[in-house]
Design a protein around this motif. Structure first.
Motif, PDB file in Angstrom:
ATOM      1  N   ASN A  75      60.967  31.365  34.747  1.00 61.34           N
ATOM      2  CA  ASN A  75      62.159  30.636  34.305  1.00 61.34           C
ATOM      3  C   ASN A  75      62.888  29.950  35.448  1.00 61.34           C
ATOM      4  OD1 ASN A  75      61.784  31.315  31.631  1.00 61.34           O
ATOM      5  ND2 ASN A  75      62.999  33.175  31.782  1.00 61.34           N
ATOM      6  N   CYS A  76      62.564  30.299  36.672  1.00 68.07           N
ATOM      7  CA  CYS A  76      63.224  29.706  37.837  1.00 68.07           C
ATOM      8  C   CYS A  76      62.696  28.317  38.147  1.00 68.07           C
ATOM      9  CB  CYS A  76      63.041  30.611  39.051  1.00 68.07           C
ATOM     10  SG  CYS A  76      61.303  30.877  39.456  1.00 68.07           S
ATOM     11  N   THR A  77      61.571  27.942  37.565  1.00 68.15           N
ATOM     12  CA  THR A  77      60.930  26.661  37.846  1.00 68.15           C
ATOM     13  C   THR A  77      60.868  25.834  36.565  1.00 68.15           C
ATOM     14  OG1 THR A  77      59.560  27.782  39.479  1.00 68.15           O
ATOM     15  CG2 THR A  77      58.867  25.594  38.825  1.00 68.15           C
ATOM     16  N   THR A  78      61.307  24.584  36.667  1.00 69.52           N
ATOM     17  CA  THR A  78      61.262  23.692  35.516  1.00 69.52           C
ATOM     18  C   THR A  78      60.768  22.312  35.946  1.00 69.52           C
ATOM     19  OG1 THR A  78      63.558  23.004  35.846  1.00 69.52           O
ATOM     20  CG2 THR A  78      63.183  24.819  34.313  1.00 69.52           C
ATOM     21  N   THR A  79      60.298  21.561  34.971  1.00 66.01           N
ATOM     22  CA  THR A  79      59.957  20.163  35.226  1.00 66.01           C
ATOM     23  C   THR A  79      61.124  19.346  34.712  1.00 66.01           C
ATOM     24  OG1 THR A  79      58.785  20.061  33.134  1.00 66.01           O
ATOM     25  CG2 THR A  79      57.470  20.499  35.070  1.00 66.01           C
ATOM     26  N   THR A  80      61.712  18.544  35.586  1.00 65.48           N
ATOM     27  CA  THR A  80      62.907  17.796  35.200  1.00 65.48           C
ATOM     28  C   THR A  80      62.597  16.366  34.793  1.00 65.48           C
ATOM     29  OG1 THR A  80      63.326  17.280  37.517  1.00 65.48           O
ATOM     30  CG2 THR A  80      64.440  19.206  36.606  1.00 65.48           C
ATOM     31  N   ASN A  81      61.448  15.827  35.245  1.00 65.18           N
ATOM     32  CA  ASN A  81      61.115  14.454  34.904  1.00 65.18           C
ATOM     33  C   ASN A  81      59.625  14.209  35.113  1.00 65.18           C
ATOM     34  OD1 ASN A  81      61.526  11.777  34.146  1.00 65.18           O
ATOM     35  ND2 ASN A  81      61.943  11.131  36.226  1.00 65.18           N
ATOM     36  N   ILE A  82      59.034  13.438  34.201  1.00 60.60           N
ATOM     37  CA  ILE A  82      57.648  12.990  34.337  1.00 60.60           C
ATOM     38  C   ILE A  82      57.676  11.482  34.113  1.00 60.60           C
ATOM     39  CG2 ILE A  82      55.294  13.183  33.482  1.00 60.60           C
ATOM     40  CD1 ILE A  82      56.197  15.811  32.143  1.00 60.60           C
ATOM     41  N   THR A  83      57.186  10.722  35.087  1.00 59.13           N
ATOM     42  CA  THR A  83      57.247   9.271  34.933  1.00 59.13           C
ATOM     43  C   THR A  83      56.260   8.758  33.884  1.00 59.13           C
ATOM     44  OG1 THR A  83      55.796   8.971  36.844  1.00 59.13           O
ATOM     45  CG2 THR A  83      58.167   8.835  37.232  1.00 59.13           C
ATOM     46  N   LYS A  84      55.084   9.387  33.770  1.00 65.27           N
ATOM     47  CA  LYS A  84      54.094   8.976  32.766  1.00 65.27           C
ATOM     48  C   LYS A  84      53.309  10.186  32.309  1.00 65.27           C
ATOM     49  CE  LYS A  84      53.189   4.525  34.918  1.00 65.27           C
ATOM     50  NZ  LYS A  84      52.209   3.705  35.589  1.00 65.27           N
ATOM     51  N   ARG A  85      53.075  10.310  31.010  1.00 62.01           N
ATOM     52  CA  ARG A  85      52.210  11.372  30.487  1.00 62.01           C
ATOM     53  C   ARG A  85      50.779  10.880  30.315  1.00 62.01           C
ATOM     54  NH1 ARG A  85      53.717  16.281  28.855  1.00 62.01           N
ATOM     55  NH2 ARG A  85      55.923  16.728  28.769  1.00 62.01           N
ATOM     56  N   ILE A  86      50.600   9.572  30.270  1.00 63.63           N
ATOM     57  CA  ILE A  86      49.264   8.974  30.228  1.00 63.63           C
ATOM     58  C   ILE A  86      49.136   8.112  31.477  1.00 63.63           C
ATOM     59  CG2 ILE A  86      47.704   7.435  28.993  1.00 63.63           C
ATOM     60  CD1 ILE A  86      49.207   8.211  26.409  1.00 63.63           C
ATOM     61  N   ILE A  87      48.220   8.520  32.354  1.00 70.92           N
ATOM     62  CA  ILE A  87      48.053   7.821  33.628  1.00 70.92           C
ATOM     63  C   ILE A  87      46.729   7.068  33.581  1.00 70.92           C
ATOM     64  CG2 ILE A  87      48.031   8.070  36.139  1.00 70.92           C
ATOM     65  CD1 ILE A  87      49.279  10.894  35.674  1.00 70.92           C
ATOM     66  N   LYS A  88      46.817   5.744  33.627  1.00 70.15           N
ATOM     67  CA  LYS A  88      45.619   4.905  33.561  1.00 70.15           C
ATOM     68  C   LYS A  88      44.954   4.800  34.926  1.00 70.15           C
ATOM     69  CE  LYS A  88      47.489   2.275  29.724  1.00 70.15           C
ATOM     70  NZ  LYS A  88      48.044   1.007  29.282  1.00 70.15           N
ATOM     71  N   GLU A  89      43.794   4.154  34.953  1.00 70.15           N
ATOM     72  CA  GLU A  89      43.007   3.990  36.186  1.00 70.15           C
ATOM     73  C   GLU A  89      43.873   3.412  37.313  1.00 70.15           C
ATOM     74  OE1 GLU A  89      38.967   1.717  37.724  1.00 70.15           O
ATOM     75  OE2 GLU A  89      39.765   1.275  35.749  1.00 70.15           O
ATOM     76  N   ASN A  90      43.822   4.076  38.473  1.00 72.46           N
ATOM     77  CA  ASN A  90      44.534   3.702  39.704  1.00 72.46           C
ATOM     78  C   ASN A  90      46.053   3.737  39.586  1.00 72.46           C
ATOM     79  OD1 ASN A  90      42.241   3.335  41.352  1.00 72.46           O
ATOM     80  ND2 ASN A  90      41.880   1.366  40.370  1.00 72.46           N
ATOM     81  N   GLU A  91      46.591   4.299  38.500  1.00 70.54           N
ATOM     82  CA  GLU A  91      48.038   4.458  38.384  1.00 70.54           C
ATOM     83  C   GLU A  91      48.450   5.827  38.916  1.00 70.54           C
ATOM     84  OE1 GLU A  91      49.247   1.656  34.606  1.00 70.54           O
ATOM     85  OE2 GLU A  91      49.199   3.823  34.303  1.00 70.54           O
ATOM     86  N   THR A  92      49.726   5.920  39.268  1.00 69.05           N
ATOM     87  CA  THR A  92      50.279   7.169  39.796  1.00 69.05           C
ATOM     88  C   THR A  92      51.473   7.572  38.951  1.00 69.05           C
ATOM     89  OG1 THR A  92      49.569   6.612  42.030  1.00 69.05           O
ATOM     90  CG2 THR A  92      51.295   8.259  41.842  1.00 69.05           C
TER      91      THR A  92
END
Length: 135
Positions: A75-92
């Motif tokens: 519970n001490c660790t959370t994800t606060t933001n994800i820029t993309k859930r689907i990452i295409k070829e050569n994307e970050t």
């Protein structure tokens, strides 16, 4: 009486199986990803201090990388933001992780986030490590 007893047991077993059923996700194609540093050492912090870090994931294959779930180890660790859930070829994509130290974690700490997606192993592990000291 005996028949009612067995019907109740059978009902409980069926209900328990329905509640614990997990659909297994299978992918037709797998993505290959690159993460520069899967472990981030935040050094030494005090109780109640907050650490924020962004892990960058690059897709190095033609198949899109699909982030299905992010699973923290505590519970001490959370994800606060994800820029993309689907990452295409050569994307970050960036996954921002937040760790808040508690008094239960004094000493060496190792906290993980598991990324479930369409990689060959199915799971990618990211870690935060460091030391929490009493103020």
């Amino acid at each position: 009486m005996n028949k009612k007893y067995w019907m109740i047991i059978l009902g409980v077993i069926i209900l328990a199986s329905l509640l614990t059923y997990k659909k297994e996700i299978r992918y037709d194609k797998y993505a290959y990803i690159k993460i520069e540093n899967k472990t981030f050492d935040f050094g030494t912090i005090n109780i109640n201090d907050t650490v924020n870090h962004i892990f960058y994931i690059k897709n190095i294959s033609k198949t899109p990388f699909l982030i299905n779930k992010l699973l923290p180890s505590c519970n001490c660790t959370t994800t606060t933001n994800i820029t993309k859930r689907i990452i295409k070829e050569n994307e970050t994509s960036g996954i921002e992780i937040q760790f808040i130290a508690s008094d239960k974690q004094v000493g060496k700490v190792r906290s993980a986030i598991l990324i479930e997606g369409n990689t060959v192993n199915g799971i990618v592990k990211l870690e935060l490590i460091g030391t929490v000291k009493n103020e």
